[in-house]
Design a protein around this motif. Structure first.
Motif, PDB file in Angstrom:
ATOM      1  N   TRP A 100       8.331  -2.392   6.616  1.00 38.45           N
ATOM      2  CA  TRP A 100       9.077  -2.195   5.128  1.00 38.45           C
ATOM      3  C   TRP A 100      10.174  -3.434   5.086  1.00 38.45           C
ATOM      4  CZ3 TRP A 100      14.129  -1.119   4.594  1.00 38.45           C
ATOM      5  CH2 TRP A 100      14.812  -0.867   3.217  1.00 38.45           C
ATOM      6  N   ARG A 101      10.752  -3.542   5.968  1.00 32.58           N
ATOM      7  CA  ARG A 101      11.925  -4.553   5.959  1.00 32.58           C
ATOM      8  C   ARG A 101      11.609  -5.970   5.882  1.00 32.58           C
ATOM      9  NH1 ARG A 101      14.284  -6.764  10.136  1.00 32.58           N
ATOM     10  NH2 ARG A 101      16.343  -7.729   9.894  1.00 32.58           N
ATOM     11  N   GLN A 102      10.406  -6.358   6.525  1.00 35.74           N
ATOM     12  CA  GLN A 102      10.010  -7.660   6.720  1.00 35.74           C
ATOM     13  C   GLN A 102       9.069  -8.073   5.562  1.00 35.74           C
ATOM     14  OE1 GLN A 102      11.713  -9.795   8.321  1.00 35.74           O
ATOM     15  NE2 GLN A 102      12.330  -9.161  10.316  1.00 35.74           N
ATOM     16  N   VAL A 103       8.263  -6.847   5.038  1.00 38.25           N
ATOM     17  CA  VAL A 103       7.428  -7.262   3.824  1.00 38.25           C
ATOM     18  C   VAL A 103       8.081  -7.073   2.389  1.00 38.25           C
ATOM     19  CG1 VAL A 103       4.904  -6.667   3.086  1.00 38.25           C
ATOM     20  CG2 VAL A 103       5.431  -6.922   5.582  1.00 38.25           C
ATOM     21  N   GLY A 104       8.229  -5.870   2.383  1.00 40.53           N
ATOM     22  CA  GLY A 104       9.151  -5.560   1.002  1.00 40.53           C
ATOM     23  C   GLY A 104       8.128  -4.983  -0.060  1.00 40.53           C
ATOM     24  N   GLY A 105       6.706  -5.296   0.179  1.00 38.24           N
ATOM     25  CA  GLY A 105       5.984  -4.801  -0.994  1.00 38.24           C
ATOM     26  C   GLY A 105       4.339  -4.968  -0.620  1.00 38.24           C
ATOM     27  N   TRP A 106       3.514  -4.780  -1.577  1.00 44.70           N
ATOM     28  CA  TRP A 106       2.058  -4.630  -1.368  1.00 44.70           C
ATOM     29  C   TRP A 106       1.491  -6.321  -1.317  1.00 44.70           C
ATOM     30  CZ3 TRP A 106      -0.078  -1.080   1.343  1.00 44.70           C
ATOM     31  CH2 TRP A 106       0.284   0.222   1.249  1.00 44.70           C
ATOM     32  N   ASP A 107       2.076  -6.912  -2.309  1.00 39.77           N
ATOM     33  CA  ASP A 107       1.635  -8.155  -2.485  1.00 39.77           C
ATOM     34  C   ASP A 107       2.066  -9.135  -1.285  1.00 39.77           C
ATOM     35  OD1 ASP A 107       0.362 -10.356  -4.469  1.00 39.77           O
ATOM     36  OD2 ASP A 107       2.580 -11.363  -4.215  1.00 39.77           O
ATOM     37  N   PRO A 108       2.856  -9.147  -0.951  1.00 44.74           N
ATOM     38  CA  PRO A 108       3.312 -10.031   0.343  1.00 44.74           C
ATOM     39  C   PRO A 108       2.293  -9.744   1.398  1.00 44.74           C
ATOM     40  CG  PRO A 108       5.238  -9.586  -0.786  1.00 44.74           C
ATOM     41  CD  PRO A 108       4.377  -8.802  -1.296  1.00 44.74           C
ATOM     42  N   LEU A 109       1.990  -8.424   1.391  1.00 45.41           N
ATOM     43  CA  LEU A 109       1.470  -7.884   2.659  1.00 45.41           C
ATOM     44  C   LEU A 109       0.041  -8.596   2.864  1.00 45.41           C
ATOM     45  CD1 LEU A 109       1.387  -5.769   5.055  1.00 45.41           C
ATOM     46  CD2 LEU A 109       0.227  -4.172   3.275  1.00 45.41           C
TER      47      LEU A 109
ATOM     48  N   THR B 203       0.981  -9.352  18.127  1.00 47.17           N
ATOM     49  CA  THR B 203       2.404  -9.139  18.309  1.00 47.17           C
ATOM     50  C   THR B 203       3.314 -10.617  18.400  1.00 47.17           C
ATOM     51  OG1 THR B 203       2.260  -6.898  18.838  1.00 47.17           O
ATOM     52  CG2 THR B 203       4.586  -7.665  18.876  1.00 47.17           C
ATOM     53  N   THR B 204       2.625 -11.237  19.440  1.00 46.19           N
ATOM     54  CA  THR B 204       3.521 -12.611  19.752  1.00 46.19           C
ATOM     55  C   THR B 204       3.449 -13.202  18.519  1.00 46.19           C
ATOM     56  OG1 THR B 204       2.922 -12.229  22.032  1.00 46.19           O
ATOM     57  CG2 THR B 204       3.669 -14.329  21.447  1.00 46.19           C
ATOM     58  N   ALA B 205       2.382 -13.510  17.944  1.00 49.90           N
ATOM     59  CA  ALA B 205       2.049 -14.070  16.644  1.00 49.90           C
ATOM     60  C   ALA B 205       3.005 -14.020  15.543  1.00 49.90           C
ATOM     61  CB  ALA B 205       0.530 -14.364  16.265  1.00 49.90           C
ATOM     62  N   LEU B 206       3.212 -12.635  15.327  1.00 59.05           N
ATOM     63  CA  LEU B 206       3.935 -12.198  14.281  1.00 59.05           C
ATOM     64  C   LEU B 206       5.392 -12.601  14.560  1.00 59.05           C
ATOM     65  CD1 LEU B 206       2.940  -8.430  13.746  1.00 59.05           C
ATOM     66  CD2 LEU B 206       3.112 -10.080  12.094  1.00 59.05           C
ATOM     67  N   THR B 207       5.816 -12.645  15.608  1.00 60.90           N
ATOM     68  CA  THR B 207       7.412 -13.043  16.033  1.00 60.90           C
ATOM     69  C   THR B 207       7.333 -14.445  15.799  1.00 60.90           C
ATOM     70  OG1 THR B 207       6.771 -13.434  18.449  1.00 60.90           O
ATOM     71  CG2 THR B 207       7.676 -11.168  17.713  1.00 60.90           C
TER      72      THR B 207
ATOM     73  N   LEU C 204      -1.301 -10.639   9.486  1.00 61.01           N
ATOM     74  CA  LEU C 204      -1.136 -10.587  10.622  1.00 61.01           C
ATOM     75  C   LEU C 204      -0.643  -9.188  11.096  1.00 61.01           C
ATOM     76  CD1 LEU C 204       0.455 -13.731  12.419  1.00 61.01           C
ATOM     77  CD2 LEU C 204      -1.726 -12.610  12.723  1.00 61.01           C
ATOM     78  N   LEU C 205       0.311  -8.713  10.081  1.00 59.39           N
ATOM     79  CA  LEU C 205       0.609  -7.246  10.274  1.00 59.39           C
ATOM     80  C   LEU C 205      -0.546  -6.155  10.008  1.00 59.39           C
ATOM     81  CD1 LEU C 205       3.156  -5.348  10.869  1.00 59.39           C
ATOM     82  CD2 LEU C 205       3.483  -5.506   8.236  1.00 59.39           C
ATOM     83  N   VAL C 206      -1.438  -6.488   9.051  1.00 61.63           N
ATOM     84  CA  VAL C 206      -2.708  -5.740   8.868  1.00 61.63           C
ATOM     85  C   VAL C 206      -3.568  -5.663  10.232  1.00 61.63           C
ATOM     86  CG1 VAL C 206      -4.795  -5.489   7.477  1.00 61.63           C
ATOM     87  CG2 VAL C 206      -2.377  -6.119   6.344  1.00 61.63           C
ATOM     88  N   VAL C 207      -3.881  -6.784  10.741  1.00 63.49           N
ATOM     89  CA  VAL C 207      -4.686  -6.708  11.846  1.00 63.49           C
ATOM     90  C   VAL C 207      -3.878  -6.008  13.088  1.00 63.49           C
ATOM     91  CG1 VAL C 207      -5.460  -8.420  13.708  1.00 63.49           C
ATOM     92  CG2 VAL C 207      -5.513  -9.200  11.266  1.00 63.49           C
ATOM     93  N   LYS C 208      -2.680  -6.183  13.148  1.00 68.36           N
ATOM     94  CA  LYS C 208      -2.129  -5.406  14.230  1.00 68.36           C
ATOM     95  C   LYS C 208      -2.128  -3.865  13.865  1.00 68.36           C
ATOM     96  CE  LYS C 208       2.209  -4.429  16.431  1.00 68.36           C
ATOM     97  NZ  LYS C 208       3.837  -4.893  16.347  1.00 68.36           N
ATOM     98  N   THR C 209      -1.936  -3.363  12.770  1.00 67.04           N
ATOM     99  CA  THR C 209      -2.189  -2.185  12.298  1.00 67.04           C
ATOM    100  C   THR C 209      -3.512  -1.474  12.594  1.00 67.04           C
ATOM    101  OG1 THR C 209      -0.566  -2.394  10.672  1.00 67.04           O
ATOM    102  CG2 THR C 209      -1.984  -0.358  10.554  1.00 67.04           C
TER     103      THR C 209
END
Length: 608
Positions: free
Chosen positions: A348-357, A473-477, A365-370
């Motif tokens: 929530w803190r790093q994305v902030g909304g559905w469109d940036p997701l 996760t490493t790619a996310l960072t 990458l966050l969707v893939v990790k999830t």
């Protein structure tokens, strides 16, 4: 661990590194949101300083951090960068030499984001009028070199080593699998410690080439300090692991003391990531840092503990006790709960909304990790079902005991009588035969226990998915947070200064040429208009009178009339130009070059 399993884990590690490399170099986590003078702006007189505004805190260190170059490529800044940040606005400036000549100037800058990633850029502004410039800046910024690629790759084993070290220790202290498996957990923790230490040292040495600064500058930064602290903490962890796996650590008091020390060492080591990366920047950072600590420690307990369980299931000389497996199952459950809670908060803190997701690389990458974590939890649920079917190993002497009796149905050939009571060759033969019998018994027990066979397979599948999760996760960072990328995209698509070229001919002997019109910033509200007249050879051209009128036909607005002030040969400025509404404005330029030679030229400009 069997040869096949070892090869599989090596392959998974290699695939994880390939995934990290495929994501490309780490992107900027802060962005330039404005400058004074603005990009492409033409100012009438030499400014006193150049100021840059960023979306987040940055560090500008070194001689190359902020340079202003004249058309010949010579520096005209003083080199002393001033922090002008105030009221939450991050701004830095550098003073310029007095009385700069007209022409185009280049501003080149490079900085380090608060979350450790290098950023760089360049733009131009002009004094009086644009000109040719000899400045040629490199197209590739910091972080895009070979050193940057190696730096990104080294982040994967640094995380992996930390997870193995903390997970192996947590499994040993919490699950208490027994002294027979202690050497195997010791080797796992040693592998994790070696990997994390080597990767951290590589990160420290690569940091300078990665950011384009010297080693001394690296050490003075937040990230350099974090890497040095991590090396010191890993040194203390080496002594702790040695004490944890020693024979004298089997007492209750010794175990409690070592557990207390580990409770201090593990969060302190995790803090070297949390205090230097994403968690330390952006909104709610005061809560994000402890949340990131919990996230890292929970990942170590679950994923690192999973690696420990996998090693014991394939390598242990005795079956892993059912009680130890069930303790790990409970530990993994609460670790997943902590991971889910802190992960949702960080998302929530790093994305902030559905469109940036869905529209940013970080969000994708966050969707893939999830998805991978959901698959991992599903596989873990299967492992819990196999855990419920486990049976305890049969009671009896330990298989490693030299006088362990053979099972009734174990294949065994009585050894021939020795040639003598002290024959070393016969004793060695007896020892080999006894070891073969013990290996056969262990293999038979494993094959007969379908619960352990199923558990080994499901845990192996969990480990494979966990390696992919760690790689993502490493790619996310190493990716720009979605909220920052979205903000930078909004800034990048902001309206640019309006530039127009309008040929004119007043009919007189010197009345032909081109009118160059620049309107900054080219949006509704207050603007500044620069008008330059050039003759057919490109030289400044004069006029006795200049008038400008603006009309918005769609709203029957205007004409708004202006008489620009003459500031130089062929150069006029109207610093009070106001465009109250967006739309297609008609601009009328009236030029008089003599008592009788005059013309009015009209063009259209679009204001967003």
């Amino acid at each position: 661990m069997t040869t096949t399993l070892s090869r599989l884990l090596v392959l998974l590690t290699a695939l994880g590194a390939v995934l990290v490399a495929a994501t490309g170099p780490a992107h900027a986590h802060a962005s330039l949101t404005g400058s004074s003078p603005a990009d492409g702006e033409v100012v009438a007189t030499s400014p006193e300083r150049v100021e840059l505004t960023f979306s987040e805190r940055v560090s500008l260190t070194g001689d190359q951090a902020l340079r202003v170059l004249d058309p010949a490529g010579e520096r005209v800044d003083t080199g002393e960068i001033t922090d002008l940040s105030a009221d939450g606005v991050v701004r830095h400036g550098v003073a310029l030499a007095d009385g700069l000549a007209d022409g185009t100037y280049t501003v080149a800058w490079q900085a380090i984001s608060a979350d450790s990633h290098p950023i760089a850029g360049a733009f131009t502004f002009s004094i009086g009028a644009p000109s040719e410039t000899s400045v040629r800046l490199p197209a590739q910024g910091p972080g895009g070199s070979t050193a940057g690629t190696l730096y990104d790759l080294a982040r994967f084993p640094a995380y992996a080593g930390f997870l193995l070290l903390t997970g192996g220790a947590a499994f040993l202290l919490v699950c208490r699998p027994g002294p027979a498996v202690r050497p195997h957990l010791q080797r796992l923790m040693l592998a994790g410690w070696t990997t994390a230490t080597a990767a951290t040292l590589a990160l420290l040495l690569l940091r300078g080439p990665y950011t384009g600064t010297g080693l001394r500058d690296v050490v003075d930064t937040k990230t350099g300090t974090a890497l040095l602290c991590r090396l010191l903490l890993l040194g203390a962890a080496a002594l702790w692991v040695a004490a944890l796996t020693a024979d004298r650590a089997r007492g209750r008091r010794a175990r409690a003391a070592l557990a207390g020390t580990g409770v201090l060492l593990a969060p302190a080591t995790a803090a070297t990531w949390a205090l230097a990366e994403h968690a330390s920047t952006g909104p709610w950072s005061w809560l994000a840092v402890p949340a990131d600590l919990v996230h890292l420690l929970a990942a170590g307990a679950w994923l690192g503990g999973l690696a420990a369980l996998l090693a014991l299931l394939y390598r242990s000389p005795v079956p892993v006790p059912r009680a130890a497996v069930r303790r790990f199952s409970r530990l993994a459950f609460w670790s997943v709960v902590a991971l889910a809670a802190t992960g949702l908060f960080q998302s929530w803190r790093q994305v902030g909304g559905w469109d940036p997701l869905l529209s940013t690389r970080y969000g994708q990458l966050l969707v893939v990790k999830t998805a991978l974590v959901a698959l991992l939890v599903g596989t873990a649920w299967i492992s819990r079902r196999w855990t419920a079917r486990l049976a305890d190993p049969p009671a009896g002497p330990a298989p490693d005991a030299p006088d362990a009796p053979d099972a009734p149905d174990a294949p065994h050939t009585p050894p021939p009588a020795p040639d003598g009571p002290d024959d070393p060759a016969r004793r060695a033969q007896l020892a080999r035969q006894r070891a073969a019998v013990q290996r056969t018994r262990r293999q038979r027990d494993r094959d007969r226990d379908s619960g352990r066979t199923g558990l080994r397979r499901s845990v192996l599948a969990e480990a494979a998915i966990a390696a992919a999760v760690l790689a993502v996760t490493t790619a996310l960072t190493g990716s720009t947070p979605a909220r920052t990328e979205a903000a930078a995209g909004t800034s990048a698509t902001a309206p640019q200064p309006l530039s127009l070229q309008l040929p004119y001919d007043t009919g007189g002997p010197h009345g032909r040429g081109t009118a160059l019109i620049d309107i900054t910033p080219g949006v509704t509200g207050e603007n500044v208009l620069h008008l330059r007249l050039e003759d057919p050879e490109g030289l400044p051209n004069g006029a006795e009178e200049v008038r400008i009128a603006l009309t918005l036909p769609a709203e029957d607005l205007g004409p708004l009339r202006y008489e620009p002030a003459h500031v130089d040969v062929g150069h006029w400025v109207a610093d009070d130009l106001r465009l109250p509404r967006p739309g297609d404005w008609e601009l009328s330029l009236t030029l008089r070059t003599s008592e009788i030679d005059q013309t009015t030229e009209t063009t259209t400009l679009t204001v967003g």
